[in-house]
Design an enzyme around this catalytic site. Structure first.
Site, PDB file in Angstrom:
ATOM      1  N   LYS A 188       0.035 -20.603 -55.526  1.00  0.00           N
ATOM      2  CA  LYS A 188       1.107 -21.414 -54.949  1.00  0.00           C
ATOM      3  C   LYS A 188       2.409 -20.612 -55.017  1.00  0.00           C
ATOM      4  O   LYS A 188       2.453 -19.548 -55.628  1.00  0.00           O
ATOM      5  CB  LYS A 188       1.239 -22.732 -55.719  1.00  0.00           C
ATOM      6  CG  LYS A 188      -0.094 -23.454 -55.910  1.00  0.00           C
ATOM      7  CD  LYS A 188      -0.770 -23.762 -54.583  1.00  0.00           C
ATOM      8  CE  LYS A 188      -2.033 -24.585 -54.713  1.00  0.00           C
ATOM      9  NZ  LYS A 188      -3.215 -23.831 -55.173  1.00  0.00           N
TER      10      LYS A 188
HETATM   11  C1  LIG Z   1      -4.956 -29.320 -52.040  1.00  0.00           C
HETATM   12  C2  LIG Z   1      -5.242 -28.932 -53.464  1.00  0.00           C
HETATM   13  N1  LIG Z   1      -5.403 -29.893 -54.394  1.00  0.00           N
HETATM   14  C3  LIG Z   1      -5.641 -29.583 -55.689  1.00  0.00           C
HETATM   15  C4  LIG Z   1      -5.726 -28.280 -56.115  1.00  0.00           C
HETATM   16  C5  LIG Z   1      -6.000 -27.989 -57.552  1.00  0.00           C
HETATM   17  O1  LIG Z   1      -4.892 -27.379 -58.155  1.00  0.00           O
HETATM   18  P1  LIG Z   1      -4.985 -26.762 -59.633  1.00  0.00           P
HETATM   19  O2  LIG Z   1      -5.655 -25.438 -59.500  1.00  0.00           O
HETATM   20  O3  LIG Z   1      -3.570 -26.654 -60.090  1.00  0.00           O
HETATM   21  O4  LIG Z   1      -5.776 -27.721 -60.454  1.00  0.00           O
HETATM   22  C6  LIG Z   1      -5.559 -27.246 -55.183  1.00  0.00           C
HETATM   23  C7  LIG Z   1      -5.664 -25.847 -55.612  1.00  0.00           C
HETATM   24  O5  LIG Z   1      -5.737 -24.934 -54.855  1.00  0.00           O
HETATM   25  C8  LIG Z   1      -5.307 -27.577 -53.830  1.00  0.00           C
HETATM   26  O6  LIG Z   1      -5.145 -26.627 -52.890  1.00  0.00           O
END
Ligand SMILES: Cc1ncc(COP(=O)(O)O)c(C=O)c1O
Length: 382
Positions: A188
């Site tokens: 991100k």
């Molecule tokens: C749309 C979406 N939701 C949730 C997540 C999960 O994020 P995290 O890796 O911080 O748990 C991601 C990770 O790429 C994502 O792109």
């Protein structure tokens, strides 16, 4: 004997971290307070202020933020939650964690996001929530989705994992949601290594989410430690919680990264515009701003034209030219845990997941590197 210089590979993503973040993390270590403490509280206040929302609760990831958001929305066993299949699998998994069923809706092929029209046919008497994702940073039309489900009392949770720095109808993405979840994973823009945030409007709900992230404790460990009468401040455990905490080391990095967010967004948007110019005339469709907001270009994806070589071939040709591209967004309904569960055809999802690819885009990408990516892509398309 002359030899052709070997150019280094161009990665798809590199986080923009520097000495300031290293120093902030070191300071947290030197302070001795490395678990959730004052820096987490400061990061929450700064993030809430950036969004212009009342409450921000820092957690260990966006996955755990979604988990808490769904509990906060009252979702549980027997409920259905409409989600896009076109998303990282964590979106669907969070629904499964609370014992509910993810119901997959298709997306608008232009944005990669749910719309009122794709959600509506999937609403049933069991629908408790919708998770609207800002896919790749492109803001979802939250108001339209909310208007479609509001008469049924369905909550819309915004999965703004990719969205920090994007704008929806003049406000930061997620600011208008009842509940929104953010990711600070290194893919991100704003990163804390791992990390996430859940935001909400309601003070009581925020207090409950704070307890749930910390084993359901009525008094946080940080508050007990900081209080003079800590030894007598006995906590209770009124419901089953989790360890979804962020550390102060992560929050220290997050505070620095948040200050850099506007510069990161500006640079990515500049680079995306440059890709648009460099790739003009190839027939590739590059993701763009929707009419209701602006994207941070967390993912800079392109859809090759009909008749282009298939995606595996394109990726192989790019890799051969030293360019690391990636397949586009995955589709959860094609993976083993959810295979065969889609209730309706998902043509736009299947087109995007099969054909699209993500180009290198990051703060320190140079114009020379970007020229190389564009030239490699033109050559790969033949
Ligand atoms: C749309 C979406 N939701 C949730 C997540 C999960 O994020 P995290 O890796 O911080 O748990 C991601 C990770 O790429 C994502 O792109």
């Amino acid at each position: 004997m002359s030899s052709t210089p070997v150019l280094p590979n161009i990665p798809v993503m590199v986080p923009w971290l520097g000495e300031e973040e290293a120093e902030a993390a070191a300071e947290a270590v030197r302070s001795g307070w490395v678990a959730q403490g004052p820096r987490v509280a400061a990061f929450e206040r700064a993030f809430a202020e950036y969004l212009g929302v009342e409450h921000a609760v820092a957690v260990s990831s966006c996955t755990t933020a979604l988990h808490l958001a769904l509990i906060g929305a009252g979702v549980g066993p027997g409920d259905e939650v409409v989600v896009p299949s076109l998303s990282f699998i964590a979106t669907a998994n969070a629904v499964t964690y609370v014992g509910a069923v993810p119901v997959f809706a298709d997306v608008d092929p232009a944005t990669g996001n749910l719309t009122a029209a794709t959600v509506e046919p999937l609403l049933t008497g069991r629908t408790r929530a919708v998770i609207a994702v800002d896919q790749g940073g492109v803001p979802v039309d939250l108001d339209a989705v909310r208007a479609a489900v509001a008469p049924r009392g369905v909550t819309v949770v915004e999965d703004a994992a990719c969205g920090a720095g994007s704008v929806y109808r003049g406000r930061p993405v997620g600011a208008g949601a009842d509940l929104a979840a953010y990711s600070f994973h290194p893919r991100k823009l704003l990163t804390t290594g791992e990390g996430g945030m859940v935001t909400c409007r309601d003070g009581e709900l925020a207090a409950r989410l704070r307890r749930l992230r910390e084993h359901g404790m009525s008094v946080s460990a940080a508050d007990r430690h900081a209080s003079a009468g800590g030894a007598n401040l006995l906590e209770t455990y009124d419901e089953i919680g989790f360890n979804h905490r962020m550390t102060d080391i992560q929050a220290a990095v997050g505070l620095v990264q948040l200050r850099k967010l506007p510069a990161m967004v500006a640079r990515r948007r500049e680079l995306a515009d440059r890709y648009r110019e460099l790739l003009a005339g190839t027939g590739l469709r590059l993701v763009a701003d929707p009419e209701h907001g602006t994207t941070n270009y967390q993912s800079c994806w392109v859809l090759p034209p009909d008749g282009a070589p298939d995606r595996a071939e394109l990726l192989a040709r790019l890799a051969g030219a030293g360019v690391s591209a990636r397949r586009g967004i995955m589709a959860a309904h094609l993976e083993a845990p959810y295979k065969g569960s889609a209730r309706v055809p998902l043509p736009a999802t299947e087109l995007l997941t099969r054909r699209s690819l993500i180009l290198p885009l990051f703060h320190a990408l140079t114009e020379e590197q970007q020229d190389r990516v564009a030239a490699a892509l033109r050559a790969a398309l033949g």
